[in-house]
Design a protein around this motif. Structure first.
Motif, mmCIF file in Angstrom:
data_model
loop_
_atom_site.group_PDB
_atom_site.id
_atom_site.type_symbol
_atom_site.label_atom_id
_atom_site.label_comp_id
_atom_site.label_asym_id
_atom_site.label_seq_id
_atom_site.Cartn_x
_atom_site.Cartn_y
_atom_site.Cartn_z
ATOM 1 N N LEU A 422 7.584 -2.687 8.315
ATOM 2 C CA LEU A 422 7.865 -3.215 6.974
ATOM 3 C C LEU A 422 7.169 -2.331 5.949
ATOM 4 O O LEU A 422 5.953 -2.102 6.033
ATOM 5 C CB LEU A 422 7.378 -4.663 6.855
ATOM 6 C CG LEU A 422 7.588 -5.315 5.481
ATOM 7 C CD1 LEU A 422 9.075 -5.429 5.152
ATOM 8 C CD2 LEU A 422 6.926 -6.694 5.427
ATOM 9 N N HIS A 423 7.937 -1.801 4.984
ATOM 10 C CA HIS A 423 7.381 -0.950 3.927
ATOM 11 C C HIS A 423 7.839 -1.496 2.583
ATOM 12 O O HIS A 423 8.968 -1.969 2.449
ATOM 13 C CB HIS A 423 7.867 0.496 4.052
ATOM 14 C CG HIS A 423 7.705 1.072 5.424
ATOM 15 N ND1 HIS A 423 6.500 1.538 5.896
ATOM 16 C CD2 HIS A 423 8.591 1.253 6.432
ATOM 17 C CE1 HIS A 423 6.657 1.990 7.123
ATOM 18 N NE2 HIS A 423 7.925 1.815 7.478
ATOM 19 N N SER A 424 6.977 -1.384 1.587
ATOM 20 C CA SER A 424 7.377 -1.696 0.209
ATOM 21 C C SER A 424 7.319 -0.410 -0.605
ATOM 22 O O SER A 424 6.450 0.437 -0.389
ATOM 23 C CB SER A 424 6.449 -2.751 -0.402
ATOM 24 O OG SER A 424 5.118 -2.278 -0.441
ATOM 25 N N HIS A 425 8.251 -0.285 -1.545
ATOM 26 C CA HIS A 425 8.383 0.957 -2.324
ATOM 27 C C HIS A 425 8.245 0.641 -3.804
ATOM 28 O O HIS A 425 9.163 0.089 -4.425
ATOM 29 C CB HIS A 425 9.731 1.624 -2.050
ATOM 30 C CG HIS A 425 9.883 2.079 -0.638
ATOM 31 N ND1 HIS A 425 9.598 3.355 -0.226
ATOM 32 C CD2 HIS A 425 10.292 1.420 0.474
ATOM 33 C CE1 HIS A 425 9.830 3.473 1.076
ATOM 34 N NE2 HIS A 425 10.242 2.308 1.519
ATOM 35 N N GLU A 426 7.078 0.995 -4.364
ATOM 36 C CA GLU A 426 6.832 0.942 -5.808
ATOM 37 C C GLU A 426 7.204 -0.404 -6.417
ATOM 38 O O GLU A 426 7.734 -0.482 -7.527
ATOM 39 C CB GLU A 426 7.603 2.068 -6.517
ATOM 40 C CG GLU A 426 7.170 3.451 -6.061
ATOM 41 C CD GLU A 426 7.958 4.538 -6.765
ATOM 42 O OE1 GLU A 426 8.880 4.206 -7.530
ATOM 43 O OE2 GLU A 426 7.628 5.710 -6.543
ATOM 44 N N ASP A 427 6.970 -1.467 -5.689
ATOM 45 C CA ASP A 427 7.201 -2.830 -6.178
ATOM 46 C C ASP A 427 8.628 -3.059 -6.657
ATOM 47 O O ASP A 427 8.886 -3.879 -7.546
ATOM 48 C CB ASP A 427 6.230 -3.159 -7.329
ATOM 49 C CG ASP A 427 4.789 -3.185 -6.854
ATOM 50 O OD1 ASP A 427 4.571 -3.484 -5.660
ATOM 51 O OD2 ASP A 427 3.890 -2.900 -7.669
#
Length: 499
Positions: A422-427
């Motif tokens: 799971l990755h998040s990218h710049e909100d």
């Protein structure tokens, strides 16, 4: 080529407009190039005649210089020069007459009595020779007694002290030069002008034509202060049309190829859009039908389960209990299929909430690890410590994750690894990747996996991934599957992060 009514605007923009613009541009270029070529040809002709005239004047000057040597020795007896002058005049057609004058311009002797003796001292070019003691050519034509048109050229006879002793005159026949030019280029329009810009000799030219300087090229002579003007030839419309036709043909071929390519791409886009629309309509129809069917099935199913519960309490024999358990298991399977039908038929607008997807995965972790152990598959996790909030329905998100992991476990025919990242990218969005190194999906099947009721399993309904995609789309996200046979499969779910 047949043009559809709806694509006439495209045809106009891609074919007609470029043909008009490029055709005009190249037409102007062809005309300009043609003008340059015609001007170069005219300058080439003028240079030829300029060289001929310079050679003609130079040869005449040389001939008079030779005659001046004899004249020096016979100044006391000028009549002795008459036979020589007549002989040269008869053997050289360029001369209309040869004359020997004294230092004041009076006639001493000549080859032909075609001039008035009294006129010699009055001639301006004779006075110019007396004054400058240099070779001078007349700046205008004269007409002799035999109507022959000539131009006079005079050269001085000087002694050792450069004192003027006599003058030799050669009358140059204009008709001789004109005939010579007509042999070289009979159709060329030209004329010769003196230093005062007055025409001395013309060929195939009228007085009105001489006035337009833009249609003429000029080549100055070296030996005399004259110039030759040659008219630029008229445009050859046949050659211009041929060159323009070739250019237009090439432009038409290129623009039509471009038009057909764009038409093909647009047709592919429309076909893809139409296919997608048909799929959505089909899914909507299937969903509506599935939901109504599921409700019809669930009602009698509830009654069957109730009666089965009563019978299981009445018959407690172990063999009977075994049959009741089998029936319960199958009823449970039917209920799961009916539940999938109901989800498929639900409208996309649902009661969503802000859910921590990382926490949801932590909740599912024991279930997924347990399922992996039963398939001899190792599960690895890469989850962020901080919350990743998405707006969704928690139970449905769990259903999607469990459905995908279940499919992954079923793809293993030997021990393997399942990775969940799971990755998040710049909100802005988060990406959930579920990867396995199972047997993978063949390329021809990969294109069909999101079609309703398509399945490669013997006991599958073909609705699992369809429902997953419908759920993820309802959350404003997307789901993609990348797979290579005998290498493995990666399912990527992208969801917008809730602000």
């Amino acid at each position: 080529m047949k043009i559809r009514k709806g694509n006439f605007y495209l045809y106009f923009v891609v074919v007609i407009l470029p043909v008009i613009i490029l055709g005009s541009y190249y037409f102007y270029g062809i005309l300009k190039e043609n003008d340059i070529e015609r001007k170069k040809d005219a300058l080439w002709v003028a240079s030829i005649y300029q060289k001929n005239w310079d050679q003609f004047i130079s040869e005449t000057k040389t001939s008079l210089d030779i005659l001046s040597l004899s004249a020096k020795e016979n100044l006391d007896f000028p009549k002795k020069m008459e036979p020589l002058l007549m002989q040269v005049n008869q053997h050289d057609p360029r001369y209309g007459g040869l004359y020997l004058l004294d230092a004041k311009g009076n006639l001493l002797t000549g080859s032909a009595p075609l001039r008035n003796e009294a006129d010699f001292p009055k001639l301006s070019f004779i006075q110019e020779v007396i004054k400058t003691k240099d070779t001078i050519i007349s700046d205008h034509e004269e007409i002799l007694k035999n109507n022959q048109r000539i131009i006079g050229l005079a050269t001085p006879v000087l002694d050792e002290n450069r004192e003027l002793k006599a003058i030799l005159i050669a009358d140059l026949r204009i008709d001789y030069m004109r005939n010579l030019m007509k042999v070289l280029t009979p159709d060329t329009k030209l004329f010769v002008v003196n230093g005062g810009k007055n025409a001395i000799l013309e060929m195939n030219v009228t007085t009105n034509e001489m006035g337009d300087d833009t249609q003429w090229v000029t080549s100055p002579m070296d030996r005399v202060p004259w110039s030759i003007k040659v008219k630029i030839a008229e445009r050859n419309n046949k050659e211009i049309s041929k060159a323009l036709g070739q250019v237009l043909f090439i432009i038409l071929v290129i623009t039509h190829i471009l038009y057909l390519l764009i038409e093909y791409l647009l047709l592919r886009r429309d076909t893809h859009k139409e296919r997608k629309q048909n799929e959505l309509q089909k899914l909507e129809l299937v969903g509506t039908l599935a939901a109504s069917t599921a409700h019809e099935i669930r009602n009698p199913l509830t009654g069957v389960k109730g009666l089965l519960q009563l019978l299981s309490e009445k018959y407690t024999d172990p063999e009977d209990r075994y049959y009741f358990n089998v029936i319960n298991s199958e009823l449970k399977r039917i209920n799961e299929i009916v539940s999938e039908f109901l989800i498929l038929g639900k409208p996309t607008a649902q009661m969503a909430d802000n859910i921590n997807i990382a926490g949801t995965l932590q909740e599912l972790k024991p279930l997924i690890i347990s399922e992996g152990n039963s398939h001899n598959v190792e599960c690895t996790w890469q989850l962020p410590r901080e919350p990743v909030i998405v707006k969704c329905v928690k139970d449905e998100l769990k259903q999607v994750i469990l459905n995908i992991t279940k499919n992954a476990f079923e793809s293993f025919d030997k021990p393997g690894i399942l990775e969940i990242k799971l990755h998040s990218h710049e909100d802005t969005f988060c990406k959930l990747e579920i990867s396995d190194n199972g047997k993978g999906i063949p390329k021809d099947e990969l294109e069909k996996i999101f079609r309703p009721f398509y399945t490669s399993k013997e006991s599958g309904t073909g609705l699992g991934l369809v429902i997953c995609k419908r759920i993820i789309n309802s959350f404003g996200g997307s789901i993609e599957i990348d797979s290579k046979e005998k290498i493995g499969t990666t399912v990527t779910i992208v969801l917008p992060i809730s602000k």
